[in-house]
Structure formats: structure tokens, C-alpha cells
Design a protein around this motif. Structure first.
Motif, PDB file in Angstrom:
ATOM      1  N   PRO A 255      55.927  89.335  37.939  1.00  0.00           N
ATOM      2  CA  PRO A 255      55.934  90.129  36.692  1.00  0.00           C
ATOM      3  C   PRO A 255      55.199  91.465  36.834  1.00  0.00           C
ATOM      4  N   VAL A 256      54.080  91.484  37.557  1.00  0.00           N
ATOM      5  CA  VAL A 256      53.322  92.726  37.724  1.00  0.00           C
ATOM      6  C   VAL A 256      53.854  93.532  38.905  1.00  0.00           C
ATOM      7  N   GLU A 257      54.038  92.880  40.050  1.00  0.00           N
ATOM      8  CA  GLU A 257      54.406  93.609  41.268  1.00  0.00           C
ATOM      9  C   GLU A 257      55.834  94.145  41.242  1.00  0.00           C
ATOM     10  N   LEU A 258      56.751  93.383  40.632  1.00  0.00           N
ATOM     11  CA  LEU A 258      58.172  93.753  40.719  1.00  0.00           C
ATOM     12  C   LEU A 258      58.840  93.930  39.363  1.00  0.00           C
TER      13      LEU A 258
ATOM     14  N   VAL B 130      48.375  76.603  44.956  1.00  0.00           N
ATOM     15  CA  VAL B 130      48.861  77.911  44.491  1.00  0.00           C
ATOM     16  C   VAL B 130      47.870  78.500  43.490  1.00  0.00           C
ATOM     17  N   LEU B 131      47.360  77.654  42.597  1.00  0.00           N
ATOM     18  CA  LEU B 131      46.365  78.123  41.624  1.00  0.00           C
ATOM     19  C   LEU B 131      45.132  78.665  42.351  1.00  0.00           C
ATOM     20  N   GLU B 132      44.692  77.957  43.396  1.00  0.00           N
ATOM     21  CA  GLU B 132      43.538  78.406  44.192  1.00  0.00           C
ATOM     22  C   GLU B 132      43.826  79.736  44.879  1.00  0.00           C
ATOM     23  N   GLU B 133      45.028  79.878  45.440  1.00  0.00           N
ATOM     24  CA  GLU B 133      45.398  81.115  46.125  1.00  0.00           C
ATOM     25  C   GLU B 133      45.398  82.290  45.139  1.00  0.00           C
ATOM     26  N   LEU B 134      45.954  82.075  43.948  1.00  0.00           N
ATOM     27  CA  LEU B 134      45.952  83.133  42.922  1.00  0.00           C
ATOM     28  C   LEU B 134      44.523  83.503  42.528  1.00  0.00           C
ATOM     29  N   ARG B 135      43.664  82.502  42.390  1.00  0.00           N
ATOM     30  CA  ARG B 135      42.271  82.769  42.012  1.00  0.00           C
ATOM     31  C   ARG B 135      41.595  83.626  43.088  1.00  0.00           C
ATOM     32  N   ARG B 136      41.799  83.267  44.354  1.00  0.00           N
ATOM     33  CA  ARG B 136      41.205  84.041  45.460  1.00  0.00           C
ATOM     34  C   ARG B 136      41.729  85.478  45.469  1.00  0.00           C
ATOM     35  N   LEU B 137      43.043  85.636  45.324  1.00  0.00           N
ATOM     36  CA  LEU B 137      43.641  86.976  45.341  1.00  0.00           C
ATOM     37  C   LEU B 137      43.182  87.814  44.149  1.00  0.00           C
ATOM     38  N   SER B 138      42.954  87.169  43.013  1.00  0.00           N
ATOM     39  CA  SER B 138      42.567  87.916  41.806  1.00  0.00           C
ATOM     40  C   SER B 138      41.192  88.562  41.970  1.00  0.00           C
ATOM     41  N   GLU B 139      40.380  88.040  42.884  1.00  0.00           N
ATOM     42  CA  GLU B 139      39.040  88.592  43.105  1.00  0.00           C
ATOM     43  C   GLU B 139      39.072  89.878  43.926  1.00  0.00           C
ATOM     44  N   LYS B 140      40.212  90.207  44.529  1.00  0.00           N
ATOM     45  CA  LYS B 140      40.325  91.373  45.408  1.00  0.00           C
ATOM     46  C   LYS B 140      40.344  92.704  44.663  1.00  0.00           C
ATOM     47  N   GLY B 141      40.804  92.690  43.422  1.00  0.00           N
ATOM     48  CA  GLY B 141      40.932  93.948  42.700  1.00  0.00           C
ATOM     49  C   GLY B 141      42.203  94.679  43.114  1.00  0.00           C
ATOM     50  N   GLY B 142      42.385  95.879  42.572  1.00  0.00           N
ATOM     51  CA  GLY B 142      43.583  96.664  42.870  1.00  0.00           C
ATOM     52  C   GLY B 142      44.814  96.034  42.248  1.00  0.00           C
ATOM     53  N   GLN B 143      46.003  96.544  42.633  1.00  0.00           N
ATOM     54  CA  GLN B 143      47.251  96.044  42.048  1.00  0.00           C
ATOM     55  C   GLN B 143      47.491  94.582  42.404  1.00  0.00           C
ATOM     56  N   GLU B 144      47.183  94.212  43.653  1.00  0.00           N
ATOM     57  CA  GLU B 144      47.366  92.812  44.050  1.00  0.00           C
ATOM     58  C   GLU B 144      46.468  91.892  43.224  1.00  0.00           C
ATOM     59  N   GLY B 145      45.221  92.308  43.015  1.00  0.00           N
ATOM     60  CA  GLY B 145      44.297  91.518  42.213  1.00  0.00           C
ATOM     61  C   GLY B 145      44.766  91.381  40.778  1.00  0.00           C
ATOM     62  N   THR B 146      45.277  92.472  40.216  1.00  0.00           N
ATOM     63  CA  THR B 146      45.806  92.450  38.847  1.00  0.00           C
ATOM     64  C   THR B 146      47.013  91.514  38.760  1.00  0.00           C
ATOM     65  N   ALA B 147      47.922  91.630  39.728  1.00  0.00           N
ATOM     66  CA  ALA B 147      49.113  90.771  39.752  1.00  0.00           C
ATOM     67  C   ALA B 147      48.714  89.304  39.863  1.00  0.00           C
ATOM     68  N   ALA B 148      47.705  89.022  40.698  1.00  0.00           N
ATOM     69  CA  ALA B 148      47.237  87.646  40.876  1.00  0.00           C
ATOM     70  C   ALA B 148      46.560  87.125  39.614  1.00  0.00           C
ATOM     71  N   THR B 149      45.811  87.985  38.925  1.00  0.00           N
ATOM     72  CA  THR B 149      45.153  87.583  37.674  1.00  0.00           C
ATOM     73  C   THR B 149      46.198  87.228  36.619  1.00  0.00           C
ATOM     74  N   VAL B 150      47.222  88.065  36.486  1.00  0.00           N
ATOM     75  CA  VAL B 150      48.314  87.779  35.543  1.00  0.00           C
ATOM     76  C   VAL B 150      49.018  86.484  35.954  1.00  0.00           C
ATOM     77  N   GLY B 151      49.278  86.352  37.248  1.00  0.00           N
ATOM     78  CA  GLY B 151      49.918  85.127  37.757  1.00  0.00           C
ATOM     79  C   GLY B 151      49.093  83.891  37.471  1.00  0.00           C
ATOM     80  N   HIS B 152      47.791  83.990  37.665  1.00  0.00           N
ATOM     81  CA  HIS B 152      46.889  82.863  37.392  1.00  0.00           C
ATOM     82  C   HIS B 152      46.930  82.503  35.908  1.00  0.00           C
ATOM     83  N   ASP B 153      46.904  83.521  35.051  1.00  0.00           N
ATOM     84  CA  ASP B 153      46.981  83.277  33.602  1.00  0.00           C
ATOM     85  C   ASP B 153      48.296  82.601  33.231  1.00  0.00           C
ATOM     86  N   LEU B 154      49.405  83.099  33.780  1.00  0.00           N
ATOM     87  CA  LEU B 154      50.711  82.480  33.521  1.00  0.00           C
ATOM     88  C   LEU B 154      50.713  81.028  33.987  1.00  0.00           C
TER      89      LEU B 154
END
Length: 130
Positions: A17-20, A43-67
Motif C-alpha cells: 500500500p505504501v511502496e507501490l 511476518v509480524l516480527e519482520e515488519l516490526r524490525r523493518l519499521s524501526e529503520k525509518g525512511g520510506q521502508e520504515g513507514t511502509a513496514a509500520t503501515v504494514g504492521h498496523d494492517l
């Protein structure tokens, strides 16, 4: 038991949803009508880890984790690595489809004799049969 189609989502799917700019759940409804989005705990763990990175990938992961936490059934698997967990769900017949944009994962799911839902074109999803 649910009559809704069990669909496993990987990390890349939940970040679409965020990246594409893909309307993930609307697209799945268009393809499948009624479905139960499912994710392995990994997958939930991977999204949580990625969301900590910041930037567009972090934002996409945060949205993904929320979804994922709002809309998906989270299941435990033997595998702790997200891709292995998704292949496990597919191989054991716990899900009818796996949604991913990850080519190596797509190939593994197809080898496990399960169809894959992936991006086709700019922002539409399509089903690839094994």
C-alpha cells in the motif's frame, strides 16, 4: 471452520500500500470475493524490525504492521524465518493462496503446489497457478 478463503500475506505484500500504491485488501476482494488474511508470526516480527529503520521502508513496514494487527489472523508456525513460515503454511494446506512480490518466495510456493497472488501491471494483483 471458516468458509472464507485463507490467504497468507508476506512482508512485501503488507508493504505494497505504501511502496507501490496498491489497494491490497480491495484487490484481494476483487480477486477472491471473501477471504481471511493470515500471516505467520514471523511476518509480524519482520515488519516490526523493518519499521524501526525509518525512511520510506520504515513507514511502509509500520503501515504494514498496523494492517497486519488490525486485519489479519496471526498464526504460529514451526519456522521462525518469514519466507519459510509462509512456505510451511502453503505446503501443509493451511492457506489456499500466498500473496507476495518476492520472486524466490513465489517460486517456492508454486513448487509447494499453491497459487500465488502478486502484482501485475502498476497496481493490480493477479493469481499465478502452480
Amino acid at each position: 471452520m471458516s468458509t472464507r478463503t485463507q490467504v497468507a500475506l508476506d512482508t512485501s505484500a503488507l508493504m505494497m500500500p505504501v511502496e507501490l500504491d496498491v489497494r491490497l485488501f480491495e484487490e484481494l476482494e476483487r480477486l477472491l470475493d471473501s477471504f481471511e488474511p493470515t500471516i505467520p508470526q514471523a511476518v509480524l516480527e519482520e515488519l516490526r524490525r523493518l519499521s524501526e529503520k525509518g525512511g520510506q521502508e520504515g513507514t511502509a513496514a509500520t503501515v504494514g504492521h498496523d494492517l497486519a494487527t488490525e486485519r489479519c489472523l496471526v498464526v504460529d508456525t514451526e519456522a521462525s524465518y518469514a519466507d519459510d513460515a509462509l512456505v510451511e503454511l502453503a505446503r501443509e494446506g493451511n492457506v489456499e493462496y500466498v500473496v507476495t512480490n518476492d520472486r524466490p518466495l513465489r517460486d517456492r510456493v508454486l513448487e509447494a503446489n499453491r497459487p500465488v497472488i502478486a502484482l501485475r501491471g502498476r497496481n493490480k494483483l493477479a493469481i499465478t497457478q502452480p
